[in-house]
Write an enzyme that holds these catalytic residues in place. Structure first.
Site, PDB file in Angstrom:
ATOM      1  N   ARG A 169      13.534 -42.066 -31.236  1.00  0.00           N
ATOM      2  CA  ARG A 169      14.668 -41.751 -32.103  1.00  0.00           C
ATOM      3  C   ARG A 169      14.305 -41.722 -33.581  1.00  0.00           C
ATOM      4  NH1 ARG A 169      16.604 -43.622 -27.704  1.00  0.00           N
ATOM      5  NH2 ARG A 169      14.874 -45.040 -27.945  1.00  0.00           N
ATOM      6  N   THR A 170      13.590 -42.741 -34.029  1.00  0.00           N
ATOM      7  CA  THR A 170      13.361 -42.839 -35.472  1.00  0.00           C
ATOM      8  C   THR A 170      12.547 -41.636 -35.939  1.00  0.00           C
ATOM      9  OG1 THR A 170      13.443 -45.226 -35.266  1.00  0.00           O
ATOM     10  CG2 THR A 170      12.538 -44.360 -37.309  1.00  0.00           C
ATOM     11  N   LYS A 185     -11.827 -45.375 -37.063  1.00  0.00           N
ATOM     12  CA  LYS A 185     -13.144 -45.384 -37.723  1.00  0.00           C
ATOM     13  C   LYS A 185     -13.231 -46.508 -38.749  1.00  0.00           C
ATOM     14  CE  LYS A 185     -13.330 -40.320 -37.592  1.00  0.00           C
ATOM     15  NZ  LYS A 185     -13.406 -39.149 -38.478  1.00  0.00           N
ATOM     16  N   ARG A 205       5.713 -46.246 -39.858  1.00  0.00           N
ATOM     17  CA  ARG A 205       5.967 -47.311 -38.881  1.00  0.00           C
ATOM     18  C   ARG A 205       4.629 -47.932 -38.546  1.00  0.00           C
ATOM     19  NH1 ARG A 205       9.656 -47.216 -33.578  1.00  0.00           N
ATOM     20  NH2 ARG A 205      11.171 -47.462 -35.257  1.00  0.00           N
TER      21      ARG A 205
HETATM   22  C1  NCD Z   1      13.963 -50.317 -32.622  1.00  0.00           C
HETATM   23  C2  NCD Z   1      12.654 -50.644 -33.329  1.00  0.00           C
HETATM   24  O1  NCD Z   1      11.730 -49.848 -33.292  1.00  0.00           O
HETATM   25  O2  NCD Z   1      12.634 -51.697 -33.942  1.00  0.00           O
HETATM   26  N1  NCD Z   1      14.000 -49.002 -32.154  1.00  0.00           N
HETATM   27  C3  NCD Z   1      14.525 -48.047 -32.985  1.00  0.00           C
HETATM   28  O3  NCD Z   1      13.966 -47.727 -33.999  1.00  0.00           O
HETATM   29  N2  NCD Z   1      15.715 -47.530 -32.651  1.00  0.00           N
HETATM   30  C4  NCD Z   1      14.358 -51.305 -31.603  1.00  0.00           C
HETATM   31  C5  NCD Z   1      13.408 -51.622 -30.504  1.00  0.00           C
HETATM   32  O4  NCD Z   1      12.340 -51.037 -30.374  1.00  0.00           O
HETATM   33  O5  NCD Z   1      13.769 -52.495 -29.698  1.00  0.00           O
END
Ligand code: NCD
Length: 298
Positions: free
Chosen positions: A50-51, A79, A100
């Protein structure tokens, strides 16, 4: 509002401003080509559906483009490249970076080396500010956030969505009800910080005890990937599950939210009740991320 790293960096007026902007994007009140000369890098060193997709969708809806790195294995990190070097270089290609990363603090570190805005899309067990904005946005569509009763259920120790959301809710006079399996309680430093911000935090032994008091029940999955070993995961796995039986006598306006993915914490039969709002919540990721991307790149 250059980098978007932690909810701690926001005042209530900043959050309200972004939520109002998201509302405008949601109702089509924007110029579609607003970011048509912009490029964003989506650097995802942890799984995401989703993100990542909603950031890419938001960018495309505003006429911008995105490039991405989807795994550590496919990047020069294998590397031995440092995050600092990766960020320095990518900064010279794009207009903003969505990051992320499995390590808490990674987004803050990246912001020290970046020459373009960094948006934290989750740093380990740390923060997930864009998720929090869409959580608030979803609540606000049904009720004013001020003074409501919100329950946080699940892995409050490792769950970054819970950490970010709790901090944001402390700016709205919310009473927080925490319900966590043994060992997965909210870290003491965050619980203290919430109380210092004037928040009333009530701990409950189980969801049954709390659910009738709640306006919002925010369910999270156990963050299995952050456990030191599988035995400690299996000790708490499947220790809570929302079923339709639990919903007898709840407030009519109760909203059940979940950042998703779910891993058995919510029985699919709950999806058909009027309380289930998690798919609508996921949908709200797009207008909220349109507002964020526009804000950092305009
Ligand atoms: C969450 C995350 O990545 O922290 N997911 C998301 O971005 N919707 C929650 C999760 O992974 O449990």
């Amino acid at each position: 509002m250059y980098h978007i790293i932690s909810i701690r960096d926001f005042e209530r007026s900043d959050l309200d401003y972004l939520l109002d902007r998201a509302q405008e994007f949601d109702t089509g009140n924007y110029r579609p080509g607003m970011l048509d000369d912009k490029l964003v890098a989506l650097l995802f060193f942890e799984p995401s559906t989703r993100t990542r997709m909603s950031f890419a969708t938001a960018m495309a809806r505003l006429g911008g483009k995105s490039i991405s790195v989807d795994s550590v294995e496919a990047s020069s990190i294998v590397k031995g490249e440092t995050l600092a070097d990766t960020i320095r270089v990518i900064s010279s290609y794009v207009d903003a970076i969505v990051l992320r990363h499995p390590k808490e603090g990674a987004a803050r570190l990246a912001s020290e080396f970046a020459t373009v805005p960094i948006i934290n899309a989750g740093d380990g067990a740390g923060q997930h500010p864009s998720q929090t904005l869409l959580d608030l946005y979803t609540i606000r569509q049904s009720m004013p956030v001020d003074g409501i009763d919100v329950g946080l259920l699940g892995d409050l120790r490792y769950g970054r969505t819970a950490h970010s959301l709790a901090l944001a809710l402390s700016l709205y006079g919310v009473t927080l009800h925490t319900i966590a399996p043994g060992g997965l309680e909210m870290p003491a430093n965050i619980a203290l910080e919430l109380r210092e911000r004037g928040m009333e935090v009530v701990e409950h032994p189980n969801v049954e005890e709390a659910i009738r008091e709640l306006d919002v029940l925010y369910v999270t999955r156990i963050q299995r990937e952050r456990f030191p070993d599988s035995a400690s995961y299996y000790n708490v796995a499947s220790s809570y599950r929302i079923t339709t039986d639990l919903l007898d006598g709840v407030k009519e306006r109760l909203m059940i939210l979940h950042p998703l993915p779910r891993a058995g914490e919510i029985d699919p039969a709950v999806d058909r009740t009027p309380y289930a709002r998690y798919f609508e919540q996921a949908r709200n990721g797009v207008p909220v991320r349109m507002a964020l991307l526009h804000e950092v790149m305009r």
